[in-house]
Write an enzyme that holds these catalytic residues in place. Structure first.
Site, PDB file in Angstrom:
ATOM      1  N   LYS A  22      75.897 -72.997   5.133  1.00 15.51           N
ATOM      2  CA  LYS A  22      75.219 -73.154   6.441  1.00 15.51           C
ATOM      3  C   LYS A  22      74.081 -74.158   6.329  1.00 15.51           C
ATOM      4  CE  LYS A  22      71.762 -70.263   8.841  1.00 15.51           C
ATOM      5  NZ  LYS A  22      70.604 -70.795   8.130  1.00 15.51           N
ATOM      6  N   ASN A  23      73.238 -73.977   5.313  1.00 19.40           N
ATOM      7  CA  ASN A  23      72.037 -74.813   5.222  1.00 19.40           C
ATOM      8  C   ASN A  23      72.327 -76.246   4.816  1.00 19.40           C
ATOM      9  OD1 ASN A  23      70.626 -72.615   6.022  1.00 19.40           O
ATOM     10  ND2 ASN A  23      69.598 -72.233   4.076  1.00 19.40           N
ATOM     11  N   ARG A  51      66.483 -72.781  14.619  1.00 15.71           N
ATOM     12  CA  ARG A  51      65.406 -73.569  14.017  1.00 15.71           C
ATOM     13  C   ARG A  51      65.892 -74.965  13.617  1.00 15.71           C
ATOM     14  NH1 ARG A  51      60.121 -73.968  12.085  1.00 15.71           N
ATOM     15  NH2 ARG A  51      60.068 -74.982  10.074  1.00 15.71           N
ATOM     16  N   CYS A  92      65.711 -67.212  13.544  1.00 14.19           N
ATOM     17  CA  CYS A  92      65.304 -65.849  13.183  1.00 14.19           C
ATOM     18  C   CYS A  92      63.779 -65.766  13.171  1.00 14.19           C
ATOM     19  CB  CYS A  92      65.810 -65.496  11.787  1.00 14.19           C
ATOM     20  SG  CYS A  92      67.568 -65.205  11.694  1.00 14.19           S
ATOM     21  N   ARG A 140      56.866 -70.092  11.212  1.00 12.64           N
ATOM     22  CA  ARG A 140      57.758 -71.241  11.159  1.00 12.64           C
ATOM     23  C   ARG A 140      57.293 -72.432  11.994  1.00 12.64           C
ATOM     24  NH1 ARG A 140      63.901 -69.277  10.680  1.00 12.64           N
ATOM     25  NH2 ARG A 140      63.841 -70.732   8.956  1.00 12.64           N
ATOM     26  N   PRO A 141      56.095 -72.935  11.739  1.00 14.68           N
ATOM     27  CA  PRO A 141      55.624 -74.100  12.483  1.00 14.68           C
ATOM     28  C   PRO A 141      56.385 -75.362  12.086  1.00 14.68           C
ATOM     29  CG  PRO A 141      54.066 -73.517  10.758  1.00 14.68           C
ATOM     30  CD  PRO A 141      55.153 -72.495  10.717  1.00 14.68           C
ATOM     31  N   ASP A 157      54.618 -78.424  11.967  1.00 17.83           N
ATOM     32  CA  ASP A 157      53.555 -79.424  11.793  1.00 17.83           C
ATOM     33  C   ASP A 157      53.859 -80.434  10.678  1.00 17.83           C
ATOM     34  OD1 ASP A 157      53.342 -77.078  10.214  1.00 17.83           O
ATOM     35  OD2 ASP A 157      51.329 -77.635   9.590  1.00 17.83           O
ATOM     36  N   ASP A 177      65.780 -66.609   0.777  1.00 13.37           N
ATOM     37  CA  ASP A 177      67.000 -66.183   1.467  1.00 13.37           C
ATOM     38  C   ASP A 177      67.776 -65.099   0.710  1.00 13.37           C
ATOM     39  OD1 ASP A 177      66.552 -67.843   3.589  1.00 13.37           O
ATOM     40  OD2 ASP A 177      67.998 -69.369   3.009  1.00 13.37           O
ATOM     41  N   ILE A 213      57.087 -67.168   1.298  1.00 16.61           N
ATOM     42  CA  ILE A 213      57.567 -68.231   2.199  1.00 16.61           C
ATOM     43  C   ILE A 213      57.632 -67.781   3.660  1.00 16.61           C
ATOM     44  CG2 ILE A 213      59.456 -69.876   2.628  1.00 16.61           C
ATOM     45  CD1 ILE A 213      59.885 -69.875  -0.437  1.00 16.61           C
ATOM     46  N   ARG A 256      75.330 -65.401  12.224  1.00 17.97           N
ATOM     47  CA  ARG A 256      74.722 -66.744  12.213  1.00 17.97           C
ATOM     48  C   ARG A 256      75.011 -67.465  10.907  1.00 17.97           C
ATOM     49  NH1 ARG A 256      68.936 -66.998  14.858  1.00 17.97           N
ATOM     50  NH2 ARG A 256      69.437 -69.132  14.346  1.00 17.97           N
TER      51      ARG A 256
HETATM   52  C1  UD1 Z   1      65.247 -73.731   5.216  1.00 19.92           C
HETATM   53  C2  UD1 Z   1      66.489 -72.877   5.287  1.00 19.92           C
HETATM   54  C3  UD1 Z   1      66.119 -71.416   5.223  1.00 19.92           C
HETATM   55  C4  UD1 Z   1      65.288 -71.144   3.975  1.00 19.92           C
HETATM   56  C5  UD1 Z   1      64.089 -72.091   3.898  1.00 19.92           C
HETATM   57  C6  UD1 Z   1      63.303 -71.962   2.613  1.00 19.92           C
HETATM   58  C7  UD1 Z   1      67.958 -74.230   6.648  1.00 19.92           C
HETATM   59  C8  UD1 Z   1      68.695 -74.388   7.925  1.00 19.92           C
HETATM   60  N1  UD1 Z   1      67.161 -73.150   6.542  1.00 19.92           N
HETATM   61  O1  UD1 Z   1      64.453 -73.410   6.351  1.00 19.92           O
HETATM   62  O2  UD1 Z   1      67.323 -70.653   5.171  1.00 19.92           O
HETATM   63  O3  UD1 Z   1      64.829 -69.818   4.001  1.00 19.92           O
HETATM   64  O4  UD1 Z   1      64.541 -73.456   4.004  1.00 19.92           O
HETATM   65  O5  UD1 Z   1      64.135 -72.175   1.537  1.00 19.92           O
HETATM   66  O6  UD1 Z   1      68.111 -75.011   5.739  1.00 19.92           O
HETATM   67  N2  UD1 Z   1      56.428 -74.803   7.145  1.00 19.92           N
HETATM   68  C9  UD1 Z   1      55.288 -75.178   7.801  1.00 19.92           C
HETATM   69  N3  UD1 Z   1      55.315 -76.284   8.596  1.00 19.92           N
HETATM   70  C10 UD1 Z   1      56.444 -77.040   8.741  1.00 19.92           C
HETATM   71  C11 UD1 Z   1      57.609 -76.648   8.060  1.00 19.92           C
HETATM   72  C12 UD1 Z   1      57.573 -75.521   7.264  1.00 19.92           C
HETATM   73  O7  UD1 Z   1      54.247 -74.518   7.687  1.00 19.92           O
HETATM   74  O8  UD1 Z   1      56.419 -78.034   9.472  1.00 19.92           O
HETATM   75  C13 UD1 Z   1      56.416 -73.582   6.311  1.00 19.92           C
HETATM   76  C14 UD1 Z   1      57.333 -72.490   6.876  1.00 19.92           C
HETATM   77  O9  UD1 Z   1      56.672 -71.738   7.853  1.00 19.92           O
HETATM   78  C15 UD1 Z   1      57.642 -71.713   5.626  1.00 19.92           C
HETATM   79  C16 UD1 Z   1      57.695 -72.780   4.547  1.00 19.92           C
HETATM   80  O10 UD1 Z   1      56.974 -73.886   5.055  1.00 19.92           O
HETATM   81  O11 UD1 Z   1      56.588 -70.825   5.336  1.00 19.92           O
HETATM   82  C17 UD1 Z   1      59.102 -73.199   4.177  1.00 19.92           C
HETATM   83  O12 UD1 Z   1      59.764 -73.723   5.294  1.00 19.92           O
HETATM   84  P1  UD1 Z   1      60.932 -74.784   5.170  1.00 19.92           P
HETATM   85  O13 UD1 Z   1      61.187 -75.104   3.747  1.00 19.92           O
HETATM   86  O14 UD1 Z   1      60.635 -75.877   6.117  1.00 19.92           O
HETATM   87  O15 UD1 Z   1      62.159 -73.935   5.710  1.00 19.92           O
HETATM   88  P2  UD1 Z   1      63.243 -74.354   6.775  1.00 19.92           P
HETATM   89  O16 UD1 Z   1      63.632 -75.777   6.564  1.00 19.92           O
HETATM   90  O17 UD1 Z   1      62.835 -73.902   8.121  1.00 19.92           O
END
Ligand code: UD1
Length: 427
Positions: free
Chosen positions: A22-23, A92, A116, A121-122, A124, A305, A327, A397
């Protein structure tokens, strides 16, 4: 409301091939938009999140043909006017469209992405990095408005190795003037898979899988055919289901280096793990042991995950394990459901202390998120008696047909569209 009906207490056994990741599939589908032409993907999982993503692509004018596990996307013509806001709100990964679309259309408005509710999950990190590449961003009325006169290569250092931000920037970089360097990049295997796909399209990528990734922009893109990597989280879920039920299992198509950390934990719990000619074999013990502290970390650390599924297995392991979730702060909500089944789990902030109970008892529980739902399925398989896992839609999902897979592994589980009409399966 749809549910899983599980009759627990049977060890899992057998061999299985897991579906595509999926990812990996979601960013690769987003990346197909970079090219005014055709992409053919094989091994693309038929899961809800992929369907939402394809709905978004159709809404902007892509021709999408999805047959068996072959997905053909023709993104020759796109028009953002009818972009499906409903699907954007459901997942997301819709944020990944920004990087690809800005390169192509130069302006885009995107509602804040859904998914989810496992934490704040910002986005920024994505937005600040895109600004460095020459994107003007305004956040208004719960939407993100982005505009650029043309993306510019930049040297960006991420404050955290966000998987999604790394992927977004790789896509934006492919359309930018010059080279984009991403420092403190995510090293997840799915990031590497996206890089391999971009290369198949004609993009030059340096260093994927390391903390510094370079993307040469404005390469000449071509039609591409690509096979998505197998899903290491699904593989890990089935390994843990076998571990928790005292079973033995061989996963035929997962790379050891993708789940090395999980295998190490399985061994520490008392499972035998070995590589075979075809994949990975795991044999569980009569009763598993608690392990040293678990900390969720970016790859190659223990994956967030897999945290909920491991918690379910530890619920009956002898001794006490402390899990730190670094995380996604809301991942521990599944503990409440596991407690209904007899688990002894104490939560304080981002720390969960799991004391292994002798056994779990089947009852009615409710999935709150994708991986937490998978954890409840594992708990149901481990438990004495019957379990109903409500809200199976979360699990759908990310798992193509978990009931079919687990049935192949000797489990008694079935999917019921309307739980109240369903009867728990007899022994
Ligand atoms: C991806 C995976 C998800 C996995 C996660 C961490 C997909 C579709 N999803 O999610 O299954 O659990 O990686 O391995 O690939 N963060 C910020 N600001 C941002 C972006 C992220 O603060 O702009 C924080 C998030 O809130 C979280 C951490 O960084 O605490 C990790 O997020 P990120 O690695 O971006 O995860 P996703 O890409 O959303």
């Amino acid at each position: 409301m749809s549910s899983y009906l599980i009759s627990g207490g049977r060890p899992l056994g057998g061999q299985i091939t897991v579906h595509g990741s999926k990812n990996a599939a979601l960013p690769i589908i987003a990346a197909s938009l970079l090219h005014r032409g055709v992409t053919v993907l094989r091994g693309c999982p038929d899961i809800l999140d992929v369907r939402y993503m394809l709905e978004i692509l159709r809404s902007i004018g892509c021709e999408v043909l999805y047959q068996e596990d072959m997905l053909r996307i023709d993104a020759s013509e796109i028009d953002l006017a009818n972009l499906s806001r409903e699907c954007i709100g459901k997942m997301r990964s819709s944020i990944l469209l920004l990087g690809a679309m800005l390169g192509r259309c130069r302006s885009m408005a995107l509602d804040y992405p859904g998914g989810c509710t496992i934490g704040a999950r910002p986005v920024d990190i994505h937005l600040a990095a895109l600004e460095q590449m020459g994107v003007h961003i305004e956040e208004q009325d719960e939407a993100i408005h982005c505009e650029t006169r043309g993306l510019l290569g930049a040297r960006i250092v991420l404050p955290y190795p966000s998987v999604g931000a790394t992927e977004n920037l790789m896509m934006a970089g492919a359309m930018a003037e010059g080279i984009t360097w991403i420092g403190n990049a995510a090293k997840e295997p799915e990031v590497v898979d996206l890089a391999r796909f971009l290369e198949a399209m004609g993009v030059t990528v340096y260093g994927a899988g390391t903390e510094r990734i370079g993307i040469l922009g404005k390469c000449r893109l071509q039609d591409a055919e690509y096979t998505v990597m197998s899903d290491r989280i699904v593989a890990g879920t089935y390994l843990l289901a076998a571990a928790g039920t005292g079973g033995e299992i061989e996963i035929l198509n997962v790379a050891e280096q993708h789940i090395h950390c999980l295998l190490h934990v399985c061994e520490a719990m008392g499972c035998q793990v070995r590589m075979t000619d075809r994949g990975i074999f795991l044999k569980s013990a009569r009763r598993l042991f608690a392990v040293e502290d678990i900390h969720t970390q970016p790859f190659p650390g223990f994956p967030t995950d897999m945290q909920s599924q491991l918690m379910a297995v530890l619920a009956t392991a002898r001794g006490e394990t402390t899990i730190y979730e670094h995380i996604f702060e809301n991942r521990f909500r599944t503990a409440e459901e596991l407690r209904k089944m007899g688990a002894d789990i104490q939560i304080k902030n981002n720390r969960a202390v799991v004391r292994g109970a002798a056994k779990l008892k089947g009852c009615q529980v409710s999935a709150r998120d994708l991986r937490g739902g998978a954890a409840l399925v594992i708990a149901g398989l481990m438990a004495e008696g019957d379990t109903i896992v409500e809200n199976s839609i979360f699990v759908e999902r990310g798992y193509q047909d978990i009931c079919k897979d687990l049935t192949q592994l000797d489990a008694r589980i079935r999917h019921c569209r309307d739980a109240h009409k369903g009867r728990i399966i007899g022994k």
